[in-house]
Design a protein around this motif. Structure first.
Motif, mmCIF file in Angstrom:
data_model
loop_
_atom_site.group_PDB
_atom_site.id
_atom_site.type_symbol
_atom_site.label_atom_id
_atom_site.label_comp_id
_atom_site.label_asym_id
_atom_site.label_seq_id
_atom_site.Cartn_x
_atom_site.Cartn_y
_atom_site.Cartn_z
ATOM 1 N N VAL A 20 0.869 -1.178 0.000
ATOM 2 C CA VAL A 20 0.000 0.000 0.000
ATOM 3 C C VAL A 20 0.907 1.230 0.000
ATOM 4 O O VAL A 20 1.864 1.294 0.759
ATOM 5 N N LYS A 21 0.608 2.185 -0.833
ATOM 6 C CA LYS A 21 1.445 3.381 -0.936
ATOM 7 C C LYS A 21 0.712 4.585 -0.349
ATOM 8 O O LYS A 21 -0.187 5.144 -0.974
ATOM 9 N N ILE A 22 1.056 4.928 0.881
ATOM 10 C CA ILE A 22 0.525 6.137 1.501
ATOM 11 C C ILE A 22 1.676 6.853 2.200
ATOM 12 O O ILE A 22 2.630 6.217 2.653
ATOM 13 N N ASP A 23 1.580 8.175 2.253
ATOM 14 C CA ASP A 23 2.691 8.903 2.868
ATOM 15 C C ASP A 23 2.570 8.891 4.392
ATOM 16 O O ASP A 23 1.557 8.482 4.959
ATOM 17 N N ASP A 24 3.637 9.327 5.047
ATOM 18 C CA ASP A 24 3.715 9.257 6.502
ATOM 19 C C ASP A 24 2.628 10.081 7.191
ATOM 20 O O ASP A 24 2.121 9.692 8.246
ATOM 21 N N ASN A 25 2.249 11.209 6.602
ATOM 22 C CA ASN A 25 1.179 12.021 7.190
ATOM 23 C C ASN A 25 -0.149 11.276 7.175
ATOM 24 O O ASN A 25 -0.926 11.364 8.134
ATOM 25 N N ASP A 26 -0.426 10.545 6.091
ATOM 26 C CA ASP A 26 -1.655 9.752 6.024
ATOM 27 C C ASP A 26 -1.613 8.589 7.014
ATOM 28 O O ASP A 26 -2.623 8.265 7.639
ATOM 29 N N VAL A 27 -0.449 7.960 7.159
ATOM 30 C CA VAL A 27 -0.300 6.893 8.153
ATOM 31 C C VAL A 27 -0.606 7.460 9.536
ATOM 32 O O VAL A 27 -1.322 6.850 10.339
ATOM 33 N N ASP A 28 -0.082 8.649 9.808
ATOM 34 C CA ASP A 28 -0.313 9.290 11.102
ATOM 35 C C ASP A 28 -1.796 9.569 11.333
ATOM 36 O O ASP A 28 -2.326 9.318 12.422
ATOM 37 N N ARG A 29 -2.466 10.076 10.318
ATOM 38 C CA ARG A 29 -3.897 10.370 10.448
ATOM 39 C C ARG A 29 -4.713 9.088 10.662
ATOM 40 O O ARG A 29 -5.638 9.056 11.473
ATOM 41 N N LEU A 30 -4.388 8.038 9.916
ATOM 42 C CA LEU A 30 -5.094 6.764 10.088
ATOM 43 C C LEU A 30 -4.872 6.196 11.491
ATOM 44 O O LEU A 30 -5.815 5.723 12.140
ATOM 45 N N ALA A 31 -3.642 6.254 11.968
ATOM 46 C CA ALA A 31 -3.327 5.750 13.312
ATOM 47 C C ALA A 31 -4.084 6.545 14.367
ATOM 48 O O ALA A 31 -4.622 5.972 15.322
ATOM 49 N N GLU A 32 -4.142 7.848 14.201
ATOM 50 C CA GLU A 32 -4.871 8.686 15.154
ATOM 51 C C GLU A 32 -6.358 8.351 15.131
ATOM 52 O O GLU A 32 -7.008 8.277 16.182
ATOM 53 N N GLY A 33 -6.909 8.113 13.944
ATOM 54 C CA GLY A 33 -8.321 7.753 13.828
ATOM 55 C C GLY A 33 -8.640 6.446 14.520
ATOM 56 O O GLY A 33 -9.653 6.330 15.226
ATOM 57 N N VAL A 34 -7.799 5.448 14.355
ATOM 58 C CA VAL A 34 -8.010 4.162 15.018
ATOM 59 C C VAL A 34 -7.839 4.321 16.531
ATOM 60 O O VAL A 34 -8.602 3.751 17.319
ATOM 61 N N ALA A 35 -6.863 5.121 16.948
ATOM 62 C CA ALA A 35 -6.645 5.368 18.381
ATOM 63 C C ALA A 35 -7.875 6.031 19.005
ATOM 64 O O ALA A 35 -8.286 5.675 20.120
ATOM 65 N N VAL A 36 -8.488 6.972 18.292
ATOM 66 C CA VAL A 36 -9.707 7.629 18.789
ATOM 67 C C VAL A 36 -10.838 6.605 18.900
ATOM 68 O O VAL A 36 -11.583 6.589 19.892
ATOM 69 N N LEU A 37 -10.985 5.754 17.905
ATOM 70 C CA LEU A 37 -12.016 4.712 17.954
ATOM 71 C C LEU A 37 -11.813 3.821 19.168
ATOM 72 O O LEU A 37 -12.755 3.553 19.921
ATOM 73 N N PHE A 38 -10.580 3.336 19.381
ATOM 74 C CA PHE A 38 -10.300 2.487 20.542
ATOM 75 C C PHE A 38 -10.642 3.227 21.836
ATOM 76 O O PHE A 38 -11.227 2.656 22.745
ATOM 77 N N ASN A 39 -10.264 4.494 21.919
ATOM 78 C CA ASN A 39 -10.548 5.282 23.109
ATOM 79 C C ASN A 39 -12.060 5.398 23.329
ATOM 80 O O ASN A 39 -12.552 5.222 24.450
ATOM 81 N N ASN A 40 -12.806 5.663 22.257
ATOM 82 C CA ASN A 40 -14.266 5.783 22.370
ATOM 83 C C ASN A 40 -14.931 4.472 22.782
ATOM 84 O O ASN A 40 -15.999 4.481 23.395
#
Length: 107
Positions: free
Chosen positions: A70-90
């Motif tokens: 999968v080709k995504i840049d580091d900023n997108d990886v960061d955003r995806l990780a933050e989104g999953v982290a928010v879901l886990f927190n919720n």
């Protein structure tokens, strides 16, 4: 709900070791790193829990990116990780890092 994170984690057909290696990360000027050549994920655990979780997810996503081509840049990886982290927190899902923090003595 707490989920114990194992020291060894299978990603695709590869086994990665999750390590607390503050010194290696300081020399690389980062708080987390997926070292594919060694099959390691390094995390700096000297930060608040939410940042440790987000960093782990970020590095895990880099492994997915590599093995599933999968080709995504580091900023997108960061955003995806933050989104999953928010879901886990919720969902009140928290990672238990105790085995990794104690260097595998409970393995």
């Amino acid at each position: 709900m707490k989920i114990k994170v194992p020291i060894k984690l299978k990603i695709a057909s590869h086994e990665y070791t999750i390590k607390d290696d503050e010194q290696a990360l300081k020399s690389a000027s980062t708080v987390g790193e997926a070292r594919h050549i060694y099959h390691d994920i390094l995390i700096d655990f000297n930060r608040v829990s939410s940042e440790v979780t987000q960093t782990f997810l970020h590095e895990y996503l880099h492994c997915i990116e590599r093995f599933w081509n999968v080709k995504i840049d580091d900023n997108d990886v960061d955003r995806l990780a933050e989104g999953v982290a928010v879901l886990f927190n919720n969902l009140n899902i928290e990672f238990d890092w105790s085995d990794i923090k104690d260097g595998g003595r409970n393995e």
